[in-house]
Write a protein that holds these residues in place. Sequence first.
Motif, PDB file in Angstrom:
ATOM      1  N   PRO B 295      29.036  28.590  47.844  1.00 39.03           N
ATOM      2  CA  PRO B 295      30.219  29.508  47.586  1.00 39.03           C
ATOM      3  C   PRO B 295      30.693  29.561  46.209  1.00 39.03           C
ATOM      4  O   PRO B 295      30.969  28.599  45.477  1.00 39.03           O
ATOM      5  N   LEU B 296      31.003  30.666  45.583  1.00 41.10           N
ATOM      6  CA  LEU B 296      31.192  30.966  44.237  1.00 41.10           C
ATOM      7  C   LEU B 296      32.684  30.835  43.729  1.00 41.10           C
ATOM      8  O   LEU B 296      33.669  31.426  44.226  1.00 41.10           O
ATOM      9  N   THR B 297      33.156  29.656  43.056  1.00 41.03           N
ATOM     10  CA  THR B 297      34.448  29.939  42.421  1.00 41.03           C
ATOM     11  C   THR B 297      34.419  30.847  41.425  1.00 41.03           C
ATOM     12  O   THR B 297      33.551  31.233  40.906  1.00 41.03           O
ATOM     13  N   THR B 298      35.621  31.654  41.423  1.00 40.02           N
ATOM     14  CA  THR B 298      35.773  32.970  40.743  1.00 40.02           C
ATOM     15  C   THR B 298      37.283  33.355  40.529  1.00 40.02           C
ATOM     16  O   THR B 298      38.188  32.788  41.258  1.00 40.02           O
ATOM     17  N   VAL B 299      37.383  34.107  39.590  1.00 36.82           N
ATOM     18  CA  VAL B 299      38.748  34.667  38.997  1.00 36.82           C
ATOM     19  C   VAL B 299      38.787  35.946  39.894  1.00 36.82           C
ATOM     20  O   VAL B 299      38.167  36.723  39.755  1.00 36.82           O
ATOM     21  N   ALA B 300      39.799  36.014  40.928  1.00 34.60           N
ATOM     22  CA  ALA B 300      40.024  37.229  41.784  1.00 34.60           C
ATOM     23  C   ALA B 300      40.758  38.293  40.804  1.00 34.60           C
ATOM     24  O   ALA B 300      41.824  37.822  40.430  1.00 34.60           O
ATOM     25  N   LEU B 301      40.174  39.317  40.701  1.00 40.50           N
ATOM     26  CA  LEU B 301      40.974  40.470  40.192  1.00 40.50           C
ATOM     27  C   LEU B 301      42.159  41.002  41.254  1.00 40.50           C
ATOM     28  O   LEU B 301      41.924  41.172  42.348  1.00 40.50           O
ATOM     29  N   PRO B 302      43.400  41.156  40.757  1.00 43.25           N
ATOM     30  CA  PRO B 302      44.259  41.229  41.751  1.00 43.25           C
ATOM     31  C   PRO B 302      44.645  42.595  42.074  1.00 43.25           C
ATOM     32  O   PRO B 302      45.533  43.348  41.948  1.00 43.25           O
ATOM     33  N   LEU B 303      43.767  43.057  42.715  1.00 42.54           N
ATOM     34  CA  LEU B 303      43.537  44.762  43.011  1.00 42.54           C
ATOM     35  C   LEU B 303      44.743  45.082  43.822  1.00 42.54           C
ATOM     36  O   LEU B 303      45.314  46.038  43.736  1.00 42.54           O
TER      37      LEU B 303
END
Lengths: 348, 348
Positions: B295-303
């Motif tokens: 599972p990918l660590t990622t920066v979530a766009l705050p949509l």
Amino acid sequence: MASANSTAQRVTIRDVASVAGVSTATVSKVLNDRPDVGPEVRQRVLDTIARLGYRPNAVARGLRARHTDTIAILTDDLEGIFTNALMRGVEDAASAYDVSVLLANSYGDPDRERKHLRRLLDRQMDGLIIMSGNRVRPRSGPALPLPATPYVFLYEYAATEPVPSILPDDRGGAVLAAQHLLDIGRRRIGFINGPASWEATADRLDGLTATLAAAGAPLRPALIRHAASWSPQDGYALATELLDAPEPPDAIFGASDDLATGALAAIHERGLRIPEDVAVVGFDDRSLAVHQRPPLTTVALPLLEMGRVAGQRLLEAVNGGQQRHELIRVPCELRVRASTVGAGHTPR
Amino acid sequence: MASANSTAQRVTIRDVASVAGVSTATVSKVLNDRPDVGPEVRQRVLDTIARLGYRPNAVARGLRARHTDTIAILTDDLEGIFTNALMRGVEDAASAYDVSVLLANSYGDPDRERKHLRRLLDRQMDGLIIMSGNRVRPRSGPALPLPATPYVFLYEYAATEPVPSILPDDRGGAVLAAQHLLDIGRRRIGFINGPASWEATADRLDGLTATLAAAGAPLRPALIRHAASWSPQDGYALATELLDAPEPPDAIFGASDDLATGALAAIHERGLRIPEDVAVVGFDDRSLAVHQRPPLTTVALPLLEMGRVAGQRLLEAVNGGQQRHELIRVPCELRVRASTVGAGHTPR
């Protein structure tokens, strides 16, 4: 399916006025969403209309001053995987009439549906499309009576409402897949179907069963599986079961692209060749299908075309056409790719 | 960025009336979308308003009879990967005000935008959100002047319009990713950035560069790549280049989840361990991120939050709040998963 139309057309505006204890002029005002009717009287007239099943004809509706050139789609699932493509189809049809399309989301909640419908009527939409974004199923009529405004159902249907419902021909789609697998010489066809509670599941099983039986290669009960979900994970697990069977299949038909994608993984894992050892067909033609290894042959849901038909039918009614209860099933289309015919085939 | 407000507020309704050669009452009618103004006069007044940069205050707008409790989003891309989440955020905010949200699609075409805006004004929306469904970029003002109707921009911005634009903090998101990679001991960070023409690309590079420099581990030019597209294919190809470099990276930061997913495949193919040999971070937090191996660590766009802020700001203006030009950057959030901290970590 029997139409509720024959009964509904016998009720007249006079019947409604008489039962509601108002003049026909008042009923007319309610029908045309005119503001000069009190909320209580308005509700009484709407209740009477609903109870009697009254359906105004085009002339009664024609009293409305003029068109607003705006229609709305009310979806039950904004994030449903089909909402966007269906809306695009509606917009295609609406463009030809120079009509704008608005989208609202009820989240499948009747209270939200009622509230949205109220506001859409207040904003004088020329017509409404009531739509599911994810699943064909029967439903009751609109959560608010729509006596003055034409509407159609899209990707869902009401059993008795006197309007069209636009649906995919799921059964016919499975027939296409089955015939294609027969055409490339497959006779032991494994079927990974979706959850039993979905209508599409029964329709697709029916199409597959009938086609294989007619070709003298009946579907073997041992090669049918029902997935608990439409996911690749379930497709993988059930394809593994099928491949481990005493007489493993020479083709696997997954009732969704995700199920078929799981099957591809299971086949790869065993070192079997696709399509030489096992051919694979999916259903839906979502964007992922063409990016599989190998690209996935699949039955395309006719989402754009369904949207177009819904928009077309609605706008015909907006322009005075008569509506009646009917289920319109739009044909699916087979997209042949390498998972059934090998890499030599030009994908499309 | 300088505000255009200071100038705009000096222009009064009298100025507009005088220049257009009409009474202030007529300007008022145009401002409030009243029907009893001829099309020519109406257009002249609107042109004058646009030319002078006149912005009516809440009192002038308050002449409008009453609210319709309906707002609309005009997106440039119905199928843009962010449209649905942004709309859901707007609906969250609107629910608190008991307001319905409608969506219309301009396909990014100014003529369609103008037509939709005309019809949305005709249908008396309380306010409008003008939105991009896929890409942060500057744009000109609305394709039709909106003197009477509050609006905000979402996921795009206008340099001088006296209204808020709601954007993601792309730079801050890259800072989070960089700090996380530093925290887990990485010093040779490879960066697969998106196409150079996108604003997000410059912002993310800036955040990464500044954070690494401040930590005394400056980003090495040899470890930066710009992809021609945001696709997994490009991520795969450029990660392969980075892994083949004389001093390969001990971490790869992909400027989208798709780019990072391609990097995962390239690392797997070489038999390297993730994250022990190479840690991977993506950007966006699309649904695919959590389903990668690992599972990918990622920066979530705050949509969702961006949608909420846009809805909130719009409805404040609908209820009389003053608007001004501002760029509101909503913080991103880091989602730490196994691709940087290993399987022992509980994903979220």
